[in-house]
Scaffold this motif. Structure first.
Motif, PDB file in Angstrom:
ATOM      1  N   LEU A   1      34.485  14.628  58.301  1.00  0.00           N
ATOM      2  CA  LEU A   1      34.075  15.747  57.458  1.00  0.00           C
ATOM      3  C   LEU A   1      35.115  16.835  57.700  1.00  0.00           C
ATOM      4  CD1 LEU A   1      30.249  15.831  58.309  1.00  0.00           C
ATOM      5  CD2 LEU A   1      31.411  14.519  56.539  1.00  0.00           C
ATOM      6  N   ALA A   2      35.740  17.289  56.621  1.00  0.00           N
ATOM      7  CA  ALA A   2      36.853  18.227  56.795  1.00  0.00           C
ATOM      8  C   ALA A   2      36.598  19.470  55.952  1.00  0.00           C
ATOM      9  CB  ALA A   2      38.160  17.556  56.380  1.00  0.00           C
ATOM     10  N   GLY A   3      36.207  20.539  56.626  1.00  0.00           N
ATOM     11  CA  GLY A   3      35.973  21.812  55.935  1.00  0.00           C
ATOM     12  C   GLY A   3      34.886  21.702  54.869  1.00  0.00           C
ATOM     13  N   LEU A   4      33.833  20.964  55.184  1.00  0.00           N
ATOM     14  CA  LEU A   4      32.768  20.733  54.186  1.00  0.00           C
ATOM     15  C   LEU A   4      31.872  21.964  54.040  1.00  0.00           C
ATOM     16  CD1 LEU A   4      31.185  18.666  52.393  1.00  0.00           C
ATOM     17  CD2 LEU A   4      29.863  18.108  54.440  1.00  0.00           C
ATOM     18  N   ASP A   5      31.766  22.428  52.790  1.00  0.00           N
ATOM     19  CA  ASP A   5      30.827  23.517  52.469  1.00  0.00           C
ATOM     20  C   ASP A   5      29.775  22.956  51.534  1.00  0.00           C
ATOM     21  OD1 ASP A   5      32.340  25.516  53.764  1.00  0.00           O
ATOM     22  OD2 ASP A   5      33.682  25.634  52.033  1.00  0.00           O
ATOM     23  N   HIS A   6      28.567  23.473  51.637  1.00  0.00           N
ATOM     24  CA  HIS A   6      27.530  23.002  50.700  1.00  0.00           C
ATOM     25  C   HIS A   6      26.489  24.087  50.479  1.00  0.00           C
ATOM     26  CE1 HIS A   6      24.943  20.284  48.562  1.00  0.00           C
ATOM     27  NE2 HIS A   6      23.944  20.539  49.397  1.00  0.00           N
ATOM     28  N   GLN A   7      26.231  24.352  49.221  1.00  0.00           N
ATOM     29  CA  GLN A   7      25.225  25.344  48.865  1.00  0.00           C
ATOM     30  C   GLN A   7      24.067  24.612  48.178  1.00  0.00           C
ATOM     31  OE1 GLN A   7      25.507  28.748  49.581  1.00  0.00           O
ATOM     32  NE2 GLN A   7      23.350  28.625  49.039  1.00  0.00           N
ATOM     33  N   PRO A   8      22.954  24.357  48.874  1.00  0.00           N
ATOM     34  CA  PRO A   8      21.861  23.599  48.236  1.00  0.00           C
ATOM     35  C   PRO A   8      21.228  24.394  47.088  1.00  0.00           C
ATOM     36  CG  PRO A   8      21.470  23.900  50.594  1.00  0.00           C
ATOM     37  CD  PRO A   8      22.605  24.776  50.228  1.00  0.00           C
ATOM     38  N   ASP A   9      20.593  23.649  46.157  1.00  0.00           N
ATOM     39  CA  ASP A   9      19.936  24.315  45.028  1.00  0.00           C
ATOM     40  C   ASP A   9      18.728  25.122  45.506  1.00  0.00           C
ATOM     41  OD1 ASP A   9      21.749  23.110  43.440  1.00  0.00           O
ATOM     42  OD2 ASP A   9      20.479  21.354  43.023  1.00  0.00           O
ATOM     43  N   ASP A  10      18.060  24.595  46.522  1.00  0.00           N
ATOM     44  CA  ASP A  10      16.836  25.228  47.002  1.00  0.00           C
ATOM     45  C   ASP A  10      17.162  26.512  47.784  1.00  0.00           C
ATOM     46  OD1 ASP A  10      14.568  25.880  48.621  1.00  0.00           O
ATOM     47  OD2 ASP A  10      13.778  23.900  48.101  1.00  0.00           O
ATOM     48  N   PRO A  11      16.567  27.649  47.388  1.00  0.00           N
ATOM     49  CA  PRO A  11      16.909  28.896  48.065  1.00  0.00           C
ATOM     50  C   PRO A  11      16.487  28.941  49.535  1.00  0.00           C
ATOM     51  CG  PRO A  11      15.086  29.226  46.538  1.00  0.00           C
ATOM     52  CD  PRO A  11      15.603  27.852  46.290  1.00  0.00           C
ATOM     53  N   PHE A  12      15.501  28.120  49.929  1.00  0.00           N
ATOM     54  CA  PHE A  12      15.055  28.146  51.326  1.00  0.00           C
ATOM     55  C   PHE A  12      15.786  27.113  52.192  1.00  0.00           C
ATOM     56  CE2 PHE A  12      11.404  30.061  49.158  1.00  0.00           C
ATOM     57  CZ  PHE A  12      11.328  31.241  49.871  1.00  0.00           C
ATOM     58  N   ALA A  13      16.600  26.265  51.556  1.00  0.00           N
ATOM     59  CA  ALA A  13      17.321  25.263  52.344  1.00  0.00           C
ATOM     60  C   ALA A  13      18.542  25.928  52.985  1.00  0.00           C
ATOM     61  CB  ALA A  13      17.739  24.104  51.452  1.00  0.00           C
ATOM     62  N   GLN A  14      19.031  25.307  54.039  1.00  0.00           N
ATOM     63  CA  GLN A  14      20.155  25.882  54.784  1.00  0.00           C
ATOM     64  C   GLN A  14      21.477  25.499  54.114  1.00  0.00           C
ATOM     65  OE1 GLN A  14      20.239  27.689  57.973  1.00  0.00           O
ATOM     66  NE2 GLN A  14      22.334  27.873  57.197  1.00  0.00           N
ATOM     67  N   SER A  15      22.339  26.480  53.857  1.00  0.00           N
ATOM     68  CA  SER A  15      23.659  26.114  53.335  1.00  0.00           C
ATOM     69  C   SER A  15      24.555  25.734  54.520  1.00  0.00           C
ATOM     70  CB  SER A  15      24.258  27.258  52.525  1.00  0.00           C
ATOM     71  OG  SER A  15      24.292  28.406  53.316  1.00  0.00           O
ATOM     72  N   LEU A  16      25.580  24.952  54.219  1.00  0.00           N
ATOM     73  CA  LEU A  16      26.496  24.488  55.269  1.00  0.00           C
ATOM     74  C   LEU A  16      27.851  25.095  55.020  1.00  0.00           C
ATOM     75  CD1 LEU A  16      25.609  20.669  55.160  1.00  0.00           C
ATOM     76  CD2 LEU A  16      24.696  22.382  56.727  1.00  0.00           C
ATOM     77  N   SER A  17      28.539  25.482  56.071  1.00  0.00           N
ATOM     78  CA  SER A  17      29.873  26.007  55.815  1.00  0.00           C
ATOM     79  C   SER A  17      30.877  25.579  56.875  1.00  0.00           C
ATOM     80  CB  SER A  17      29.847  27.528  55.657  1.00  0.00           C
ATOM     81  OG  SER A  17      29.549  28.125  56.866  1.00  0.00           O
ATOM     82  N   GLY A  18      32.023  25.160  56.370  1.00  0.00           N
ATOM     83  CA  GLY A  18      33.163  24.799  57.220  1.00  0.00           C
ATOM     84  C   GLY A  18      32.861  23.721  58.239  1.00  0.00           C
ATOM     85  N   ILE A  19      32.132  22.676  57.816  1.00  0.00           N
ATOM     86  CA  ILE A  19      31.765  21.615  58.770  1.00  0.00           C
ATOM     87  C   ILE A  19      32.966  20.691  59.025  1.00  0.00           C
ATOM     88  CG2 ILE A  19      30.302  19.568  59.096  1.00  0.00           C
ATOM     89  CD1 ILE A  19      28.475  21.876  59.056  1.00  0.00           C
ATOM     90  N   ASN A  20      33.339  20.559  60.278  1.00  0.00           N
ATOM     91  CA  ASN A  20      34.406  19.636  60.668  1.00  0.00           C
ATOM     92  C   ASN A  20      33.867  18.653  61.691  1.00  0.00           C
ATOM     93  OD1 ASN A  20      36.725  20.679  59.240  1.00  0.00           O
ATOM     94  ND2 ASN A  20      36.514  22.483  60.551  1.00  0.00           N
ATOM     95  N   LEU A  21      34.149  17.377  61.442  1.00  0.00           N
ATOM     96  CA  LEU A  21      33.644  16.351  62.361  1.00  0.00           C
ATOM     97  C   LEU A  21      34.554  15.127  62.234  1.00  0.00           C
ATOM     98  CD1 LEU A  21      29.911  15.207  62.283  1.00  0.00           C
ATOM     99  CD2 LEU A  21      31.740  13.561  61.957  1.00  0.00           C
ATOM    100  N   GLN A  22      34.847  14.520  63.351  1.00  0.00           N
ATOM    101  CA  GLN A  22      35.619  13.275  63.320  1.00  0.00           C
ATOM    102  C   GLN A  22      34.947  12.271  64.239  1.00  0.00           C
ATOM    103  OE1 GLN A  22      39.736  14.046  64.290  1.00  0.00           O
ATOM    104  NE2 GLN A  22      40.138  14.437  62.121  1.00  0.00           N
ATOM    105  N   LEU A  23      34.687  11.102  63.705  1.00  0.00           N
ATOM    106  CA  LEU A  23      34.036  10.057  64.498  1.00  0.00           C
ATOM    107  C   LEU A  23      34.842   8.770  64.374  1.00  0.00           C
ATOM    108  CD1 LEU A  23      31.684   8.714  66.037  1.00  0.00           C
ATOM    109  CD2 LEU A  23      30.442   8.595  63.877  1.00  0.00           C
TER     110      LEU A  23
END
Ligand SMILES: Nc1ncnc2c1ncn2[C@@H]1O[C@H](COP(=O)(O)OP(=O)(O)OP(=O)(O)O)[C@@H](O)[C@H]1O
Length: 503
Positions: free
Chosen positions: A254-276
């Motif tokens: 996951l490289a710089g993953l941002d996500h804005q969910p449609d649901d206003p109460f859901a948690q948005s994600l920002s700048g997720i970096n992960l390597q497995l």
């Protein structure tokens, strides 16, 4: 001695050929915290359902506050002063928290909202009353269930594994809640697989094995080792240490993953970096509701995001735009947090549930199901993962919680994935089976599989992971090498103390 609040005499319940409860005797004292212990499938949930009127006993007596009673329905049990929080939640997903509560508790929305907030603060069960339940994490849903129960002012509160989905800080607060309730004269019946917890909070423990009572003790007089032996009838298996190895190629990035969910109460994600990489286990720690659900859906492919196609890569390919089935074709397997509904279809047999994800294992040829192979695959999963059930034709929904978890984890491992993602691997699983699942995950890693785990149990992550990242408010910390990290360090990341300290 004062008369018990609740006495059960000879309670028996049979499902088909399964004798789930056999002649159970139990006394619950007033103002006590009483644990029910036992392996997966021992009959604990069945016993609670008999007390709460969800099921009717085939034989036996229930004596409540000195009177024989027939607890014929949950409404009747609630009227008598018995409340219950289930292992599988009973909330309506499309309603808000306060709407769900108003179905059972009288009062205007404004009054209920205020009471939810007060109880939440008082008992460490904070939840937004206006949030829709579908946007809540499992941990938050459980808080709603507990609050709803407390609002009916019970004399006996039954909790079916209340701590299995709570982060350690919340467990401590819940225990304070339970202790406070006990001090006000409420009795608590409490199912748990966590022996240290039972020793720290319970006055009494009743042990079930194979539907029968095998012990009735003061848990403070026995160590966790003793309790384990009484429960599973033998000593605990040890986890094999992981073999040190060089990680292989990148299997998930996951490289710089941002996500804005449609649901206003859901948690948005920002700048997720992960390597497995192949041959390692990466754990994601964090308090539930910090974006684990959103992240899981993006990794599993339940949420697709064509714009983020390249920010999610599996086996070297961009997959952000691919659905779950297409990702599975690349060698991805997945165990979701919710067993019923997402991990398995409760109304279908175990055999048909294997088809959901294992159809490419030669179980379907030219569009036709090969029933023999389907049955053989299912039977192997049942045997190898010690799933206690009458057989492949049993309905998934009839399995005890821990046994269904063992089945789903087994099914996914049997797909021989290149990348396995497991959310809460041992939730609701008894200690013997939990250590067996952990050993399987370590074996997979040693065989070169890339394993990603989301768990709220820090000890579990420390036991099996090579590296841990912490998720908080939709951001992921850098990866910490487990061999160079202490449990307390992760705890500080979880509550954000590292950031406040400027580390
Ligand atoms: N509705 C049902 N139909 C058929 N069998 C059932 C049903 N409910 C429970 N059983 C069976 O009864 C036995 C006891 O199940 P129960 O759920 O009470 O166990 P448990 O001790 O709570 O397990 P766990 O720790 O896994 O939740 C199991 O073998 C289970 O498969």
């Amino acid at each position: 001695m004062p008369a018990p609040l609740l006495s059960l005499r000879g309670l028996t319940k049979t499902y088909g050929t399964v004798r789930a409860n056999r002649g159970i005797d139990l006394d619950v004292a007033e103002g006590s915290i009483h644990a029910i212990l036992g392996e997966n499938g021992a009959g604990k949930s069945t016993l609670m359902k008999l007390i709460y009127g969800v099921e009717t006993p085939d034989a036996g007596e229930v004596i409540w506050r000195g009177h024989h009673v027939a607890l014929s329905s949950p409404a009747e049990a609630r009227r008598q002063g018995i409340g219950m929080v289930f292992q599988h939640f009973s909330l309506f997903e499309t309603l808000t928290v306060v709407e769900n509560i108003s179905l059972i508790v009288p009062g205007s929305k404004a009054e209920l909202t205020a009471r939810i907030r007060t109880l939440g603060q008082e008992y460490g069960l904070e939840v937004e009353p206006r949030a829709h339940v579908h946007a809540l994490s499992v941990g938050e849903r459980q808080r709603v269930e507990i609050i709803r129960c407390l609002m009916t002012d019970p004399k006996l509160l039954i909790l079916d594994e209340p701590t299995s989905v709570l982060p350690p800080q919340s467990v401590q607060r819940l225990f304070q809640t339970l202790t406070r309730l006990r001090d006000r004269g409420v009795s608590i019946l409490f199912i748990s697989h966590k022996l240290e917890e039972i020793r720290s909070i319970c006055d009494r423990a009743t042990i079930l094995r194979d539907g029968q009572v095998t012990g009735n003790i003061d848990p403070r007089e026995h160590d966790a080792h003793d309790l384990a032996r009484m429960m599973i009838g033998r000593d605990m298996p040890e986890t094999r240490p992981a073999v040190a190895r060089e990680p292989g190629e990148l299997r998930l990035e996951l490289a710089g993953l941002d996500h804005q969910p449609d649901d206003p109460f859901a948690q948005s994600l920002s700048g997720i970096n992960l390597q497995l990489r192949a041959g390692e286990i990466l754990g994601i720690a964090g308090v539930s509701g910090n974006g684990q659900g959103e992240l899981s859906r993006l990794i599993s492919g339940e949420t697709t995001d064509p714009a983020a196609s390249d920010q999610i890569r599996m086996m070297g390919q961009p997959v952000g735009h691919l659905n779950a089935a297409a990702r599975r074709k690349l060698g991805f397997a997945f165990v979701p947090e919710e067993r019923l509904g997402r991990g398995a279809v409760p109304e279908m047999s175990l055999a048909d549930n294997t088809l959901l994800t294992a159809h490419r294992q030669g179980l379907v040829r030219r569009g036709m199901i090969n029933r023999l192979r389907e049955a053989a695959f299912t039977a192997r999963c049942i045997a190898d993962y010690d799933v206690r059930t009458p057989g492949p034709q049993a309905e998934a929904g009839a399995l005890s919680g821990g046994n269904l978890q063992k089945f789903i984890v087994g099914r996914e491992i049997m797909l021989a994935p290149r990348l396995l993602f497991v959310s809460q691997p041992t939730w609701g699983v008894d200690i013997g089976a939990a250590s067996a699942i952990r050993r399987r995950l370590v074996d997979l890693r040693n065989d070169g599989v890339a394993v990603l785990i989301i768990s709220e149990e820090i000890e579990e992550l420390f036991e099996i992971c090579d590296r841990i990242q912490v998720i908080r408010e939709g951001r992921l910390s850098a990866a910490l090498q487990v061999s160079q990290t202490r449990v307390e360090d992760i705890g500080r990341y979880m509550i954000g103390a590292e950031e406040r300290a400027g580390v």
